[in-house]
Design a protein around this motif. Structure first.
Motif, PDB file in Angstrom:
ATOM      1  N   THR A   4       9.138   4.760   8.870  1.00 26.81           N
ATOM      2  CA  THR A   4       8.857   4.402  10.166  1.00 26.81           C
ATOM      3  C   THR A   4      10.062   4.573  11.028  1.00 26.81           C
ATOM      4  O   THR A   4       9.957   5.049  12.145  1.00 26.81           O
ATOM      5  N   ILE A 283       4.115  -1.900  14.500  1.00 25.42           N
ATOM      6  CA  ILE A 283       3.306  -1.080  13.321  1.00 25.42           C
ATOM      7  C   ILE A 283       3.928  -1.414  12.074  1.00 25.42           C
ATOM      8  O   ILE A 283       3.325  -1.688  11.159  1.00 25.42           O
ATOM      9  N   GLY A 284       5.354  -1.448  12.090  1.00 24.39           N
ATOM     10  CA  GLY A 284       5.803  -1.888  11.016  1.00 24.39           C
ATOM     11  C   GLY A 284       5.528  -3.444  10.413  1.00 24.39           C
ATOM     12  O   GLY A 284       5.394  -3.734   9.267  1.00 24.39           O
ATOM     13  N   VAL A 286       2.886  -4.818  11.397  1.00 31.10           N
ATOM     14  CA  VAL A 286       1.365  -5.019  10.679  1.00 31.10           C
ATOM     15  C   VAL A 286       1.376  -4.263   9.362  1.00 31.10           C
ATOM     16  O   VAL A 286       0.562  -4.900   8.700  1.00 31.10           O
ATOM     17  N   LEU A 287       1.963  -3.239   9.199  1.00 35.11           N
ATOM     18  CA  LEU A 287       1.857  -2.740   7.724  1.00 35.11           C
ATOM     19  C   LEU A 287       2.152  -3.447   6.775  1.00 35.11           C
ATOM     20  O   LEU A 287       1.672  -3.629   5.642  1.00 35.11           O
ATOM     21  N   LEU A 290      -0.367  -6.429   6.168  1.00 38.48           N
ATOM     22  CA  LEU A 290      -1.281  -5.879   5.578  1.00 38.48           C
ATOM     23  C   LEU A 290      -1.183  -5.617   4.283  1.00 38.48           C
ATOM     24  O   LEU A 290      -1.923  -6.220   3.326  1.00 38.48           O
ATOM     25  N   ALA A 291      -0.093  -5.213   3.798  1.00 36.74           N
ATOM     26  CA  ALA A 291       0.187  -4.833   2.394  1.00 36.74           C
ATOM     27  C   ALA A 291       0.363  -5.987   1.472  1.00 36.74           C
ATOM     28  O   ALA A 291      -0.060  -6.119   0.506  1.00 36.74           O
ATOM     29  N   HIS A 370      -0.395   2.813   0.632  1.00 35.17           N
ATOM     30  CA  HIS A 370       0.860   2.674   1.218  1.00 35.17           C
ATOM     31  C   HIS A 370       1.063   3.999   2.146  1.00 35.17           C
ATOM     32  O   HIS A 370       1.667   4.420   3.124  1.00 35.17           O
ATOM     33  N   ALA A 373      -1.368   4.967   4.648  1.00 35.32           N
ATOM     34  CA  ALA A 373      -1.141   4.372   5.841  1.00 35.32           C
ATOM     35  C   ALA A 373       0.412   4.950   6.530  1.00 35.32           C
ATOM     36  O   ALA A 373       0.054   5.093   7.572  1.00 35.32           O
ATOM     37  N   THR A 374       1.154   5.478   5.706  1.00 33.77           N
ATOM     38  CA  THR A 374       2.436   6.171   6.284  1.00 33.77           C
ATOM     39  C   THR A 374       2.091   7.420   6.885  1.00 33.77           C
ATOM     40  O   THR A 374       2.382   7.810   8.106  1.00 33.77           O
ATOM     41  N   GLN A 377       0.143   7.133  10.039  1.00 26.73           N
ATOM     42  CA  GLN A 377       1.085   6.717  11.266  1.00 26.73           C
ATOM     43  C   GLN A 377       1.961   7.677  11.798  1.00 26.73           C
ATOM     44  O   GLN A 377       2.119   8.087  12.924  1.00 26.73           O
TER      45      GLN A 377
END
Length: 574
Positions: A4, A283-284, A286-287, A290-291, A370, A373-374, A377
């Motif tokens: 990110t 966003i970082g 949140v990720l 979430l992980a 992961h 999701a990356t 994004q």
């Protein structure tokens, strides 16, 4: 998180370069527009001078009140003419606006000396003889001079006509060009003489010399350009530059410099940069959250089973094996352990192997999640950046078209209008909202020309050839109120995946045609008697002979017809 941050850095570098490039292009365009406006305006002043010295009352040189009235009328129509006067061959002012300097000598003034030979333009200079005679104003009087020799009816030299053009003329051009962008975006226009003297610009720089990178570059680059430089006030500016006098219309060689503080020019980029950083950070977070939650939820059932097995391995045989229903693999494992608790020792090795397999699968799926999701994004960031660039490009193009000095019209291949700028509203009388979606032929092409227009469109769409496309032509356009006006139009086209887009630039040439007719009238009229001259007689002689021949043929035919008719005899009376 590292991915990110890397994407944010790449986006930052790209948008920084793009914003600076767009700012340089915009300022270079403003400099060119200022140069073009100065050259066009100076050409109009020279046309005024040529028309003035060609007037019979001026060339006669006898009726001074009449001559003074002509000069005063021109000054009233163009207030930027601070003084207009005619000097005799000895340098004495014969007649002038409002009688100023009449009878005084201007023989040593450059405009008089050079104006005896040909059309002459004197560069920016302070007022000398007129400083105390003209009305007071907040700033000292500064002039640009235009002069031309005056010839009498027999073509003999009889004096020099001179005009003092107030420097407020250039200030008005700059004000119209920058309004309203100048105050809002801190844009400044400078006009610099060849020796580096600032003729127009910020108050602290006017009539002072500069030697900036942009000024030196303007002396060498004929096409203009833009640079980023630091000025004497310590601030960094993005500067666009151009230069007048590349053609014969403009005798004066000035450098036009348009500058804008770098911080103001890149303000939109700074705002975008802050937003991108904020969104990336959110966003970082949140990720990561979430992980963490997903990992805990997936691993928790396995941890419960592992704890129960460890307790049983320590001899706590009364500890039950939990039955987990979260997902199939763990449920199968727990039910199998419940059914096979008596054979625990026998199958202990198989249970450990299954446990290791489950942990590897969980880790693999977490890694895939992961990566997905990356990638998502990154795709969203690229799409957002592209959307911003498209919106900025559309807004800049709209601003350029709305502030263009020519009317701009765009239509699709069916002739439906899709774009209509402010100058088109002023020129043709149709508001943009009323014009969009209408047929171009119905709005601006006269009725007798529409058939030819449709044939030309069919020819171009079928064969790709046209005498109109990419050529500058003169024709009649239809105004909203129904009258026709002459325009000069340049039509281009853009090939698109779903057809063609036709674009046209128009401007009114009524004044040009009127001037052409006036010149023709002067060429066909005797200046002394105001009657048609020999050239007019030669032009009209064939037409008159044709009419006479036609009248003779009609008369001869009428006589022949009368000769064939027999007269009636009167009846005799008995």
């Amino acid at each position: 998180m590292i991915t990110t941050v890397s994407v944010l850095i790449l986006v930052d570098q790209f948008t920084r370069g793009y914003a600076r490039s767009e700012a340089e292009t915009r300022l270079k365009q403003l400099a060119w527009q200022m140069q073009d406006a100065l050259e066009r305006s100076m050409t109009e002043r020279q046309i005024d001078m040529r028309i003035l010295v060609a007037r019979p009352s001026i060339r006669a040189g006898k009726d001074l009140p009449r001559m003074r009235a002509v000069l005063n009328e021109l000054q009233a129509n163009v207030p930027n003419y601070a003084w207009i006067g005619m000097a005799k061959p000895d340098g004495t002012v014969l007649v002038a606006t409002n009688g100023l300097l009449e009878g005084q000598s201007v023989g040593e003034r450059p405009w008089f000396k050079e104006g005896q030979k040909n059309t002459y333009s004197a560069d920016y200079h302070p007022a000398l003889l007129l400083e105390k005679k003209l009305p007071p104003q907040p700033e000292p009087w500064r002039f640009v001079d235009i002069s031309m020799p005056v010839l009498d009816m027999q073509g003999r030299y009889m004096g020099v006509m001179g005009m003092h053009l107030s420097w407020a003329w250039a200030r008005e051009i700059a004000s119209k060009l920058l309004n309203p962008a100048g105050d809002r975006y801190d844009v400044e226009v400078l006009i610099v003489r060849a020796d580096g003297t600032v003729l127009l610009g910020p108050k602290e720089l006017e009539e002072k010399k500069i030697n900036s990178d942009s000024f030196r570059a303007s002396q060498q680059a004929a096409a203009g350009g833009a640079v980023v430089e630091r000025w004497p006030d310590g601030r960094r500016y993005i500067t666009g530059f151009s230069r007048t006098g590349h053609d014969e219309r403009m005798m004066l060689k000035w450098s036009v410099i348009v500058r804008q503080p770098e911080t103001v020019a890149l303000e939109a980029f700074r705002d975008l940069e802050r937003r991108v950083i904020l969104v990336g950070a959110l966003i970082g977070v949140v990720l990561v959250t979430l992980a963490y939650v997903l990992t805990r939820r997936l691993v928790a059932p396995v941890n419960n089973l592992s704890a129960a097995l460890e307790q049983r391995a320590l001899g706590m045989q009364d500890v039950p094996i939990p039955l987990v229903n979260s997902y199939r693999e763990v449920q199968l494992l727990s039910s199998t352990l419940v059914n096979m608790v008596e054979r625990e020792e026998r199958y202990l090795r198989e249970v450990r192997s299954l446990n290791e397999s489950l942990e590897e699968r969980v880790a693999e799926r977490t890694s895939r999640l992961h990566e997905t999701a990356t990638a998502l994004q990154q795709s969203l960031d690229v799409q957002h950046a592209n959307q911003i660039k498209l919106e900025e490009s559309a807004a800049e193009l709209r601003a350029i078209l709305e502030n263009a000095q020519d009317a701009f019209i765009a239509a699709d291949e069916n002739g439906v209008i899709v774009e209509w700028n402010r100058q088109a509203e002023l020129l043709l009388g149709w508001q943009r909202a009323a014009a969009i979606g209408r047929q171009m032929a119905e709005l601006l092409i006269p009725q007798d020309m529409r058939a030819a227009h449709y044939r030309g469109m069919e020819e171009f769409l079928e064969h790709g050839t046209s005498v109109v496309i990419n050529n500058r032509i003169e024709l009649q356009a239809l105004h909203h109120d129904g009258h026709e006006l002459p325009v000069e139009i340049t039509v281009g086209h853009v090939k698109r995946h779903n057809g063609h887009l036709f674009i046209a630039f128009l401007h009114d040439i009524t004044e040009r045609l009127a001037f052409r007719d006036q010149m023709r009238e002067l060429a066909l009229t005797d200046m002394l008697t105001s009657l048609p001259n020999r050239r007019a007689f030669s032009d009209r002689l064939p037409e008159g002979m044709m009419r006479a021949r036609r009248a003779h043929e009609l008369l001869h035919g009428h006589r022949r017809l009368q000769g064939r008719q027999r007269p009636l005899r009167p009846r005799s009376r008995r």
